[in-house]
Structures are given as structure tokens and as C-alpha cells.
Design an enzyme around this catalytic site. Sequence first.
Site, PDB file in Angstrom:
ATOM      1  N   SER A   1       0.831  -1.177   0.047  1.00 31.17           N
ATOM      2  CA  SER A   1      -0.066  -0.042   0.232  1.00 31.17           C
ATOM      3  C   SER A   1       0.757   1.277  -0.088  1.00 31.17           C
ATOM      4  O   SER A   1       0.399   2.509  -0.387  1.00 31.17           O
ATOM      5  CB  SER A   1      -0.905   0.018   1.321  1.00 31.17           C
ATOM      6  OG  SER A   1      -1.843  -0.812   1.123  1.00 31.17           O
ATOM      7  N   SER A   2       2.003   1.302   0.371  1.00 27.27           N
ATOM      8  CA  SER A   2       2.825   2.483   0.768  1.00 27.27           C
ATOM      9  C   SER A   2       4.247   2.345   0.027  1.00 27.27           C
ATOM     10  O   SER A   2       4.710   1.041   0.091  1.00 27.27           O
ATOM     11  CB  SER A   2       2.595   3.126   2.078  1.00 27.27           C
ATOM     12  OG  SER A   2       3.420   2.267   3.008  1.00 27.27           O
TER      13      SER A   2
END
Length: 179
Positions: free
Chosen positions: A9-10
Site C-alpha cells: 500500500s505505501s
Amino acid sequence: MIIGYARVSSTGQNLTAQIDKLTASGAEKIYQEKQSGLDKDRPELAKALEFAREGDVLVITKLDRLARSAAHLHQIVEMLDKKGVGFRVLDDASLDTTTRTGKLVFGILASIAEFETALRKERQMEGIAKAKLEGKTGGRPKTVDEDRIKAMKEEGLSVPQIVKETGISRAAVYRALAE
């Protein structure tokens, strides 16, 4: 061909563990990206889905790496199925559409997801009906006092004068006068 898809996600997260699992499972081509699963545009996922051909298998490590929701998952797997592409989740052996049992499990999960969506929609419609009975119509509350604007116009004020006095837009004054 086994096609792998890895996602975190990041940018602070690492794809290494997913890529290692996908490689160990025999993935010959791995698409990877660092992007939120909530993003509608995930270019590497789109490339993987486009690349997949009949007889291929799309492999992921965990279910949440692929889809935003059960409905989105069902949509992706249905599209893969139409192309003749299998689907497998490494951390959940029961989700493998290349086997009869896996197809059955996926069908059951898809049915449950569809049932949950129908229930949610039903509850939403009940809530809307209840709100309507209570006189609540939803949407943004009116900020324009239409009766006041009409009264000001009947007193002989022009639209520019009403705009100046009330501080609302010219279009809003005309809308109020039209109703």
C-alpha cells in the site's frame, strides 16, 4: 504461464516477501506496484490482467493484495475466467480456480458477497423510506429562504438588489423566483 501480482500500500513497505513467494510458486512474470488497494487505477494490475492468456494462472500471495472488495474480486476472477485464465491465492489453498474444489469455494464466496450486497442495499432502501416518512429528504439542507426572496421581489426590489441584500448568487435568486 504463471503470472504473479504483488502489491503493497505505501512506499515504506517492502515487496520482497511477496515476490519471493511468487517466484517460489513458479511465477515466470511478476507485476508489482506500491499503491493503495483503494485506488481505482492500478496500472500494473491492469497490465497483468491484460497480459494473461488462456491457460495462464494469475497468482497472488494474499487476497487483500488484489481486490478492494468481494464484489471487485468477483469481477476480476469472472473476467479471468472468461479469458480461460486460472486464479490462485498462495496463502489460501482453497482459493484456486484451477481445481474443481477451488471453483466451488470461490462460487460460494461470490454468492455470499452478492447476498451481503443485496442485504446492504435492502437496509439502505429501508433507511431512505424511513427518512422520507420523517420528512427528511437527504441532500444538502437549503440555505436560501425562497419565501423571503419572493417577498423582496413583490416589494419591488430588483434581482441585483436582492443579491446585494441577501448575499446569495444571482442564479440562486432566479431559481428561488422560478419555484
